[in-house]
Design an enzyme around this catalytic site. Structure first.
Site, PDB file in Angstrom:
ATOM      1  N   HIS A 121      16.039 -17.700 -19.117  1.00 55.09           N
ATOM      2  CA  HIS A 121      17.292 -17.078 -19.545  1.00 55.09           C
ATOM      3  C   HIS A 121      18.303 -17.256 -18.414  1.00 55.09           C
ATOM      4  O   HIS A 121      17.935 -17.317 -17.240  1.00 55.09           O
ATOM      5  CB  HIS A 121      17.030 -15.595 -19.811  1.00 55.09           C
ATOM      6  CG  HIS A 121      18.160 -14.843 -20.422  1.00 55.09           C
ATOM      7  ND1 HIS A 121      19.251 -14.412 -19.703  1.00 55.09           N
ATOM      8  CD2 HIS A 121      18.366 -14.422 -21.699  1.00 55.09           C
ATOM      9  CE1 HIS A 121      20.072 -13.751 -20.491  1.00 55.09           C
ATOM     10  NE2 HIS A 121      19.559 -13.746 -21.715  1.00 55.09           N
ATOM     11  N   ASP A 198      10.526 -12.276 -14.550  1.00 54.66           N
ATOM     12  CA  ASP A 198      11.490 -11.749 -15.508  1.00 54.66           C
ATOM     13  C   ASP A 198      10.678 -11.154 -16.653  1.00 54.66           C
ATOM     14  O   ASP A 198      10.091 -11.872 -17.459  1.00 54.66           O
ATOM     15  CB  ASP A 198      12.401 -12.877 -15.998  1.00 54.66           C
ATOM     16  CG  ASP A 198      13.334 -12.454 -17.128  1.00 54.66           C
ATOM     17  OD1 ASP A 198      13.240 -11.300 -17.602  1.00 54.66           O
ATOM     18  OD2 ASP A 198      14.150 -13.288 -17.555  1.00 54.66           O
ATOM     19  N   GLN A 201      11.236  -9.880 -21.829  1.00 56.67           N
ATOM     20  CA  GLN A 201      10.625 -10.106 -23.131  1.00 56.67           C
ATOM     21  C   GLN A 201       9.141  -9.761 -23.180  1.00 56.67           C
ATOM     22  O   GLN A 201       8.520  -9.876 -24.236  1.00 56.67           O
ATOM     23  CB  GLN A 201      10.819 -11.577 -23.543  1.00 56.67           C
ATOM     24  CG  GLN A 201      12.260 -11.996 -23.729  1.00 56.67           C
ATOM     25  CD  GLN A 201      12.949 -11.285 -24.890  1.00 56.67           C
ATOM     26  OE1 GLN A 201      12.303 -10.805 -25.813  1.00 56.67           O
ATOM     27  NE2 GLN A 201      14.276 -11.227 -24.844  1.00 56.67           N
ATOM     28  N   LYS A 224      15.444  -3.217 -24.634  1.00 52.70           N
ATOM     29  CA  LYS A 224      14.563  -4.070 -25.429  1.00 52.70           C
ATOM     30  C   LYS A 224      13.237  -3.382 -25.755  1.00 52.70           C
ATOM     31  O   LYS A 224      12.405  -3.946 -26.470  1.00 52.70           O
ATOM     32  CB  LYS A 224      14.308  -5.389 -24.702  1.00 52.70           C
ATOM     33  CG  LYS A 224      15.548  -6.253 -24.505  1.00 52.70           C
ATOM     34  CD  LYS A 224      15.217  -7.551 -23.800  1.00 52.70           C
ATOM     35  CE  LYS A 224      16.484  -8.313 -23.419  1.00 52.70           C
ATOM     36  NZ  LYS A 224      17.205  -8.854 -24.570  1.00 52.70           N
ATOM     37  N   CYS A 362      21.445 -17.690 -24.501  1.00 51.99           N
ATOM     38  CA  CYS A 362      21.575 -17.682 -23.028  1.00 51.99           C
ATOM     39  C   CYS A 362      20.540 -18.595 -22.381  1.00 51.99           C
ATOM     40  O   CYS A 362      19.998 -18.286 -21.312  1.00 51.99           O
ATOM     41  CB  CYS A 362      21.472 -16.270 -22.472  1.00 51.99           C
ATOM     42  SG  CYS A 362      22.809 -15.191 -22.995  1.00 51.99           S
TER      43      CYS A 362
END
Length: 408
Positions: A121, A198, A201, A224, A362
Protein backbone atom coordinates in the site's frame (compact mmCIF):
# COMPACT_ATOMS: atom_id res chain seq x y z
CA UNK A 1 -20.11 -18.39 14.70
CA UNK A 2 -23.67 -17.07 14.41
CA UNK A 3 -23.40 -14.55 11.59
CA UNK A 4 -27.06 -13.55 11.74
CA UNK A 5 -26.71 -12.68 15.43
CA UNK A 6 -23.53 -10.75 14.66
CA UNK A 7 -25.26 -8.79 11.89
CA UNK A 8 -27.92 -7.67 14.34
CA UNK A 9 -25.22 -5.76 16.24
CA UNK A 10 -24.39 -3.53 13.24
CA UNK A 11 -27.08 -0.84 12.84
CA UNK A 12 -25.80 0.40 9.46
CA UNK A 13 -26.37 -2.94 7.73
CA UNK A 14 -30.14 -2.73 8.16
CA UNK A 15 -30.92 -0.27 5.40
CA UNK A 16 -31.74 -0.13 1.72
CA UNK A 17 -29.47 1.47 -0.87
CA UNK A 18 -31.02 2.39 -4.20
CA UNK A 19 -34.10 0.37 -3.30
CA UNK A 20 -32.19 -2.81 -2.41
CA UNK A 21 -31.03 -4.26 0.92
CA UNK A 22 -27.43 -3.17 1.49
CA UNK A 23 -24.67 -5.69 0.83
CA UNK A 24 -21.49 -4.13 2.20
CA UNK A 25 -18.39 -5.64 0.60
CA UNK A 26 -15.83 -2.91 1.28
CA UNK A 27 -14.52 -3.81 4.73
CA UNK A 28 -10.90 -3.79 3.52
CA UNK A 29 -11.33 -0.03 3.13
CA UNK A 30 -13.19 0.40 6.40
CA UNK A 31 -15.30 -1.94 8.48
CA UNK A 32 -18.70 -1.19 9.94
CA UNK A 33 -19.09 -0.57 13.68
CA UNK A 34 -21.07 -2.66 16.16
CA UNK A 35 -23.42 -1.06 18.65
CA UNK A 36 -20.99 -1.80 21.52
CA UNK A 37 -18.28 0.36 19.93
CA UNK A 38 -20.68 3.17 19.09
CA UNK A 39 -22.02 3.09 22.65
CA UNK A 40 -18.52 3.09 24.18
CA UNK A 41 -17.52 6.25 22.32
CA UNK A 42 -20.88 7.88 23.10
CA UNK A 43 -20.59 6.95 26.78
CA UNK A 44 -17.08 8.43 26.99
CA UNK A 45 -18.27 11.77 25.60
CA UNK A 46 -21.38 11.80 27.79
CA UNK A 47 -19.71 10.68 31.03
CA UNK A 48 -15.89 10.76 31.09
CA UNK A 49 -14.84 13.47 28.63
CA UNK A 50 -11.75 15.27 29.94
CA UNK A 51 -8.10 15.59 29.04
CA UNK A 52 -5.75 12.85 30.18
CA UNK A 53 -2.56 12.76 32.28
CA UNK A 54 -3.04 16.35 33.42
CA UNK A 55 -6.02 16.90 35.68
CA UNK A 56 -6.45 15.52 39.20
CA UNK A 57 -10.21 15.90 39.13
CA UNK A 58 -12.52 12.90 38.82
CA UNK A 59 -13.32 13.22 35.10
CA UNK A 60 -9.62 13.59 34.27
CA UNK A 61 -8.79 10.50 36.30
CA UNK A 62 -11.55 8.48 34.64
CA UNK A 63 -10.48 9.59 31.17
CA UNK A 64 -6.84 8.73 31.92
CA UNK A 65 -7.84 5.31 33.23
CA UNK A 66 -9.88 4.66 30.07
CA UNK A 67 -7.08 5.80 27.77
CA UNK A 68 -4.30 3.87 29.49
CA UNK A 69 -6.64 0.92 29.91
CA UNK A 70 -7.04 0.89 26.14
CA UNK A 71 -3.26 0.81 25.76
CA UNK A 72 -3.07 -2.21 28.05
CA UNK A 73 -5.82 -3.89 26.05
CA UNK A 74 -3.96 -3.32 22.75
CA UNK A 75 -0.74 -4.69 24.28
CA UNK A 76 -2.52 -7.86 25.40
CA UNK A 77 -4.32 -8.15 22.05
CA UNK A 78 -0.97 -8.18 20.20
CA UNK A 79 0.85 -10.06 22.99
CA UNK A 80 3.36 -7.24 23.36
CA UNK A 81 5.85 -7.67 26.20
CA UNK A 82 4.79 -4.36 27.75
CA UNK A 83 2.11 -1.71 27.34
CA UNK A 84 5.02 0.75 26.98
CA UNK A 85 5.56 -0.81 23.53
CA UNK A 86 2.21 0.55 22.27
CA UNK A 87 2.10 4.03 20.74
CA UNK A 88 -1.32 5.40 19.81
CA UNK A 89 -1.35 7.04 16.38
CA UNK A 90 -3.90 8.29 13.86
CA UNK A 91 -3.66 4.92 12.12
CA UNK A 92 -1.38 2.67 10.09
CA UNK A 93 -0.17 5.49 7.85
CA UNK A 94 0.97 7.66 10.75
CA UNK A 95 2.58 4.69 12.49
CA UNK A 96 4.63 3.72 9.42
CA UNK A 97 5.62 7.34 8.82
CA UNK A 98 6.84 7.50 12.41
CA UNK A 99 9.15 4.51 11.89
CA UNK A 100 10.39 5.78 8.52
CA UNK A 101 10.76 9.37 9.67
CA UNK A 102 12.47 8.64 12.98
CA UNK A 103 14.10 5.21 13.03
CA UNK A 104 15.05 4.78 9.37
CA UNK A 105 16.42 8.28 8.98
CA UNK A 106 18.63 7.80 12.03
CA UNK A 107 20.18 4.47 11.00
CA UNK A 108 20.35 4.66 7.19
CA UNK A 109 23.07 6.26 5.13
CA UNK A 110 24.79 6.08 1.75
CA UNK A 111 25.03 2.48 0.59
CA UNK A 112 22.48 1.14 3.06
CA UNK A 113 19.29 -0.58 1.90
CA UNK A 114 15.59 -0.49 2.65
CA UNK A 115 13.70 -3.53 1.36
CA UNK A 116 9.97 -3.66 0.59
CA UNK A 117 7.71 -5.38 -1.99
CA UNK A 118 5.79 -4.17 -5.06
CA UNK A 119 2.48 -5.14 -3.39
CA UNK A 120 2.74 -2.52 -0.64
CA UNK A 121 0.00 0.00 0.00
CA UNK A 122 1.27 3.52 -0.64
CA UNK A 123 1.39 4.01 3.15
CA UNK A 124 4.12 1.37 3.33
CA UNK A 125 5.92 2.53 0.20
CA UNK A 126 6.09 6.32 0.02
CA UNK A 127 7.54 6.78 3.56
CA UNK A 128 10.40 4.45 2.59
CA UNK A 129 10.91 6.28 -0.70
CA UNK A 130 11.26 9.50 1.25
CA UNK A 131 13.56 7.95 3.85
CA UNK A 132 15.80 6.58 1.10
CA UNK A 133 15.96 9.96 -0.62
CA UNK A 134 16.75 11.75 2.64
CA UNK A 135 19.53 9.38 3.69
CA UNK A 136 21.04 8.21 0.42
CA UNK A 137 19.94 4.63 1.08
CA UNK A 138 18.88 2.33 -1.76
CA UNK A 139 15.24 1.21 -1.96
CA UNK A 140 15.05 -2.44 -3.06
CA UNK A 141 12.07 -4.64 -3.93
CA UNK A 142 11.52 -8.33 -3.28
CA UNK A 143 10.18 -9.64 -6.62
CA UNK A 144 6.75 -11.26 -6.79
CA UNK A 145 5.94 -14.70 -8.15
CA UNK A 146 3.48 -14.89 -11.08
CA UNK A 147 0.56 -15.43 -8.68
CA UNK A 148 1.59 -12.46 -6.52
CA UNK A 149 3.14 -14.43 -3.67
CA UNK A 150 6.62 -13.99 -2.20
CA UNK A 151 9.36 -16.62 -2.43
CA UNK A 152 11.61 -16.86 0.62
CA UNK A 153 14.48 -17.60 -1.75
CA UNK A 154 13.88 -14.16 -3.30
CA UNK A 155 13.85 -12.62 0.18
CA UNK A 156 17.20 -14.27 0.90
CA UNK A 157 18.58 -12.91 -2.38
CA UNK A 158 17.29 -9.36 -1.81
CA UNK A 159 18.12 -8.78 1.86
CA UNK A 160 21.84 -8.29 2.48
CA UNK A 161 24.17 -7.18 5.25
CA UNK A 162 23.65 -3.62 3.99
CA UNK A 163 19.89 -3.83 4.65
CA UNK A 164 18.74 -1.74 7.59
CA UNK A 165 14.96 -2.07 7.27
CA UNK A 166 12.63 -4.70 5.79
CA UNK A 167 9.00 -3.50 5.61
CA UNK A 168 6.30 -5.87 4.36
CA UNK A 169 2.53 -6.05 4.53
CA UNK A 170 1.20 -9.05 6.43
CA UNK A 171 -1.74 -9.30 4.00
CA UNK A 172 -2.17 -7.56 0.65
CA UNK A 173 -5.21 -5.32 0.26
CA UNK A 174 -5.34 -6.22 -3.46
CA UNK A 175 -4.05 -9.76 -3.89
CA UNK A 176 -5.30 -11.12 -0.59
CA UNK A 177 -1.88 -12.75 -0.12
CA UNK A 178 -0.87 -13.62 3.45
CA UNK A 179 2.89 -13.13 3.53
CA UNK A 180 5.32 -15.31 5.57
CA UNK A 181 6.31 -12.39 7.76
CA UNK A 182 7.77 -14.52 10.55
CA UNK A 183 10.22 -16.15 8.15
CA UNK A 184 10.98 -12.79 6.54
CA UNK A 185 11.72 -11.36 10.00
CA UNK A 186 14.19 -14.19 10.62
CA UNK A 187 16.01 -13.36 7.38
CA UNK A 188 16.00 -9.63 8.22
CA UNK A 189 17.43 -10.21 11.70
CA UNK A 190 20.07 -12.61 10.39
CA UNK A 191 21.33 -9.72 8.28
CA UNK A 192 21.12 -7.15 11.06
CA UNK A 193 17.97 -5.40 9.80
CA UNK A 194 14.75 -4.58 11.63
CA UNK A 195 11.39 -5.98 10.52
CA UNK A 196 8.40 -3.66 10.03
CA UNK A 197 4.97 -5.20 9.44
CA UNK A 198 2.04 -3.32 7.95
CA UNK A 199 -0.81 -5.00 9.82
CA UNK A 200 -3.71 -2.97 8.42
CA UNK A 201 -5.23 -5.94 6.58
CA UNK A 202 -4.21 -8.69 9.00
CA UNK A 203 -5.09 -7.39 12.46
CA UNK A 204 -8.88 -7.40 11.91
CA UNK A 205 -8.92 -10.92 10.52
CA UNK A 206 -6.47 -13.19 12.35
CA UNK A 207 -4.78 -13.60 15.71
CA UNK A 208 -1.53 -11.61 15.87
CA UNK A 209 1.32 -12.34 18.27
CA UNK A 210 4.13 -9.82 17.81
CA UNK A 211 6.48 -11.77 20.05
CA UNK A 212 6.00 -14.95 18.05
CA UNK A 213 6.46 -13.04 14.79
CA UNK A 214 9.52 -11.36 16.37
CA UNK A 215 8.85 -8.19 14.41
CA UNK A 216 10.44 -4.96 15.57
CA UNK A 217 7.50 -2.77 14.55
CA UNK A 218 3.85 -3.55 13.79
CA UNK A 219 1.28 -0.98 12.63
CA UNK A 220 -2.51 -1.18 12.38
CA UNK A 221 -5.70 0.91 12.25
CA UNK A 222 -8.82 0.66 14.39
CA UNK A 223 -11.31 1.51 11.65
CA UNK A 224 -10.66 -1.71 9.74
CA UNK A 225 -11.39 -3.83 12.82
CA UNK A 226 -14.80 -2.49 13.92
CA UNK A 227 -13.27 0.51 15.72
CA UNK A 228 -13.46 4.27 15.10
CA UNK A 229 -11.68 6.15 12.34
CA UNK A 230 -8.67 8.31 13.10
CA UNK A 231 -6.94 6.03 15.60
CA UNK A 232 -4.51 3.13 15.41
CA UNK A 233 -1.34 1.97 17.05
CA UNK A 234 2.32 1.26 16.50
CA UNK A 235 3.92 -1.62 18.35
CA UNK A 236 7.66 -1.26 18.72
CA UNK A 237 10.19 -3.13 20.81
CA UNK A 238 10.80 -1.00 23.88
CA UNK A 239 14.57 -0.75 23.52
CA UNK A 240 14.22 0.50 19.94
CA UNK A 241 11.44 2.99 20.72
CA UNK A 242 13.47 4.58 23.49
CA UNK A 243 16.38 5.14 21.08
CA UNK A 244 14.15 6.90 18.55
CA UNK A 245 13.66 10.66 18.38
CA UNK A 246 10.12 12.04 18.23
CA UNK A 247 9.02 13.69 14.99
CA UNK A 248 6.20 15.75 16.54
CA UNK A 249 6.79 18.09 19.43
CA UNK A 250 4.56 19.78 21.98
CA UNK A 251 2.85 19.20 25.26
CA UNK A 252 2.89 15.99 27.27
CA UNK A 253 5.76 14.32 25.36
CA UNK A 254 8.40 16.34 27.19
CA UNK A 255 10.43 15.58 30.28
CA UNK A 256 11.98 19.04 30.77
CA UNK A 257 11.77 22.26 28.75
CA UNK A 258 14.21 25.16 28.96
CA UNK A 259 14.39 28.22 26.75
CA UNK A 260 16.84 26.60 24.34
CA UNK A 261 16.83 22.87 25.08
CA UNK A 262 14.28 20.17 25.87
CA UNK A 263 14.33 16.51 26.81
CA UNK A 264 11.76 13.80 26.14
CA UNK A 265 9.86 11.27 28.17
CA UNK A 266 10.39 7.59 27.49
CA UNK A 267 8.20 5.80 24.96
CA UNK A 268 5.33 5.79 24.35
CA UNK A 269 4.79 9.30 25.73
CA UNK A 270 7.53 10.86 23.59
CA UNK A 271 5.52 9.98 20.47
CA UNK A 272 2.14 11.19 21.72
CA UNK A 273 2.51 14.97 21.87
CA UNK A 274 -0.62 17.04 22.44
CA UNK A 275 -4.08 15.89 23.40
CA UNK A 276 -4.29 12.27 22.24
CA UNK A 277 -7.14 10.48 20.49
CA UNK A 278 -8.87 9.56 23.72
CA UNK A 279 -12.34 8.65 22.45
CA UNK A 280 -10.76 6.73 19.57
CA UNK A 281 -8.69 4.67 21.99
CA UNK A 282 -11.82 3.94 24.03
CA UNK A 283 -13.58 2.80 20.85
CA UNK A 284 -10.60 0.66 19.84
CA UNK A 285 -10.67 -1.06 23.24
CA UNK A 286 -14.37 -1.80 22.77
CA UNK A 287 -13.67 -3.19 19.29
CA UNK A 288 -11.02 -5.51 20.69
CA UNK A 289 -13.50 -6.77 23.29
CA UNK A 290 -16.06 -7.38 20.54
CA UNK A 291 -13.66 -9.29 18.29
CA UNK A 292 -12.21 -11.36 21.10
CA UNK A 293 -15.65 -12.35 22.30
CA UNK A 294 -16.35 -13.82 18.86
CA UNK A 295 -12.81 -15.19 18.43
CA UNK A 296 -10.25 -14.17 15.81
CA UNK A 297 -9.80 -17.80 14.79
CA UNK A 298 -13.52 -18.09 14.00
CA UNK A 299 -13.47 -14.82 12.07
CA UNK A 300 -10.47 -15.99 10.03
CA UNK A 301 -12.09 -19.31 9.17
CA UNK A 302 -15.36 -17.62 8.20
CA UNK A 303 -13.63 -15.12 5.91
CA UNK A 304 -11.48 -17.77 4.26
CA UNK A 305 -14.64 -19.74 3.52
CA UNK A 306 -16.32 -16.68 1.99
CA UNK A 307 -13.22 -15.80 -0.05
CA UNK A 308 -13.01 -19.36 -1.40
CA UNK A 309 -16.72 -19.36 -2.20
CA UNK A 310 -16.50 -15.98 -3.94
CA UNK A 311 -13.40 -17.07 -5.88
CA UNK A 312 -15.25 -20.15 -7.12
CA UNK A 313 -18.42 -18.26 -8.06
CA UNK A 314 -16.65 -15.38 -9.79
CA UNK A 315 -14.33 -17.75 -11.65
CA UNK A 316 -17.39 -19.31 -13.24
CA UNK A 317 -18.34 -16.01 -14.90
CA UNK A 318 -16.87 -15.78 -18.39
CA UNK A 319 -14.81 -12.62 -18.83
CA UNK A 320 -13.94 -12.20 -15.14
CA UNK A 321 -10.24 -12.10 -14.21
CA UNK A 322 -9.31 -12.66 -10.55
CA UNK A 323 -5.98 -11.46 -9.16
CA UNK A 324 -3.88 -13.20 -6.54
CA UNK A 325 -3.54 -16.82 -5.47
CA UNK A 326 -6.52 -19.13 -5.13
CA UNK A 327 -5.43 -20.49 -1.74
CA UNK A 328 -4.15 -18.86 1.44
CA UNK A 329 -5.80 -15.47 1.13
CA UNK A 330 -7.59 -13.12 3.49
CA UNK A 331 -11.26 -12.36 2.94
CA UNK A 332 -11.17 -10.41 -0.29
CA UNK A 333 -11.34 -11.05 -4.01
CA UNK A 334 -10.04 -8.51 -6.52
CA UNK A 335 -11.25 -8.84 -10.10
CA UNK A 336 -11.99 -7.20 -13.43
CA UNK A 337 -14.73 -7.72 -15.98
CA UNK A 338 -13.52 -7.73 -19.59
CA UNK A 339 -14.10 -4.49 -21.50
CA UNK A 340 -15.81 -2.77 -18.56
CA UNK A 341 -13.99 -0.22 -16.41
CA UNK A 342 -13.94 -1.14 -12.69
CA UNK A 343 -15.62 2.16 -11.82
CA UNK A 344 -18.50 1.28 -14.13
CA UNK A 345 -18.70 -2.17 -12.54
CA UNK A 346 -18.82 -0.64 -9.05
CA UNK A 347 -21.45 1.89 -10.11
CA UNK A 348 -23.63 -0.81 -11.63
CA UNK A 349 -23.32 -2.98 -8.52
CA UNK A 350 -24.14 -0.01 -6.29
CA UNK A 351 -27.36 0.54 -8.23
CA UNK A 352 -28.43 -2.82 -6.81
CA UNK A 353 -27.22 -2.07 -3.28
CA UNK A 354 -23.90 -3.96 -3.53
CA UNK A 355 -20.97 -1.88 -2.26
CA UNK A 356 -17.52 -2.79 -3.61
CA UNK A 357 -14.33 -0.81 -4.05
CA UNK A 358 -12.95 0.21 -7.45
CA UNK A 359 -9.69 1.93 -8.35
CA UNK A 360 -5.99 1.37 -7.79
CA UNK A 361 -6.49 0.76 -4.03
CA UNK A 362 -3.47 2.95 -3.18
CA UNK A 363 -1.27 0.36 -4.93
CA UNK A 364 -0.29 1.94 -8.23
CA UNK A 365 3.01 0.02 -8.62
CA UNK A 366 1.11 -3.23 -8.05
CA UNK A 367 -1.48 -2.21 -10.66
CA UNK A 368 1.34 -1.73 -13.16
CA UNK A 369 2.73 -5.15 -12.20
CA UNK A 370 -0.72 -6.61 -12.90
CA UNK A 371 -0.80 -4.64 -16.17
CA UNK A 372 -4.08 -2.92 -15.31
CA UNK A 373 -5.00 0.64 -14.37
CA UNK A 374 -7.56 -0.35 -11.76
CA UNK A 375 -9.55 -3.27 -10.37
CA UNK A 376 -12.78 -3.94 -8.51
CA UNK A 377 -12.55 -5.50 -5.05
CA UNK A 378 -15.06 -7.31 -2.89
CA UNK A 379 -13.90 -7.67 0.70
CA UNK A 380 -15.63 -9.65 3.41
CA UNK A 381 -15.84 -9.50 7.17
CA UNK A 382 -17.48 -11.30 10.06
CA UNK A 383 -20.92 -9.90 9.19
CA UNK A 384 -20.98 -11.14 5.58
CA UNK A 385 -22.67 -14.31 4.34
CA UNK A 386 -22.77 -16.57 1.29
CA UNK A 387 -26.01 -14.78 0.40
CA UNK A 388 -23.98 -11.55 0.10
CA UNK A 389 -21.64 -13.30 -2.33
CA UNK A 390 -24.66 -14.56 -4.28
CA UNK A 391 -25.98 -10.99 -4.54
CA UNK A 392 -22.58 -9.87 -5.84
CA UNK A 393 -22.49 -12.64 -8.44
CA UNK A 394 -26.07 -12.02 -9.58
CA UNK A 395 -25.46 -8.28 -9.93
CA UNK A 396 -22.23 -8.94 -11.81
CA UNK A 397 -24.06 -11.19 -14.28
CA UNK A 398 -26.59 -8.42 -14.93
CA UNK A 399 -23.79 -5.86 -15.23
CA UNK A 400 -22.04 -8.04 -17.79
CA UNK A 401 -25.26 -8.47 -19.76
CA UNK A 402 -26.01 -4.74 -19.71
CA UNK A 403 -22.54 -3.68 -20.88
CA UNK A 404 -22.42 -6.52 -23.37
CA UNK A 405 -25.53 -5.18 -25.02
CA UNK A 406 -24.19 -1.62 -24.81
CA UNK A 407 -20.86 -2.56 -26.37
CA UNK A 408 -22.50 -4.83 -28.90
Amino acid sequence: MNVNAIREQFPILHQEVNGHPLVYLDSAATSQKPRSVIDAVKRYYEWDNANVHRGVHTLGSRATDAYEGARSKVAAFLNAASEEEIVFTRGTTTALNLVAGSYARSVCGEGDEIVITPMEHHSNLIPWQQAAKATGATLKYIPLQPDGTISLADVEATVTERTKVVAVTYASNVLGVINPVKQIAEIAHRNGAVMVIDGAQSTPHMKVDVQELDCDFYAFSAHKMCGPTGVGALYGKKAILNRMEPIEFGGEMIDFVDLYESTWKDAPSRFEGGTPIIAGAVGLAAAIDFLQEIGLEHIHQHEQHLAAYAYEQLSAIEGVTIYGPKEGRVGLVTFNLDDVHPHDVATALDSEGVAVRAGHHCCQPLMRWLNVSATARASFYLYNTEADVDRLVGSLHRTKEFFGHAIG
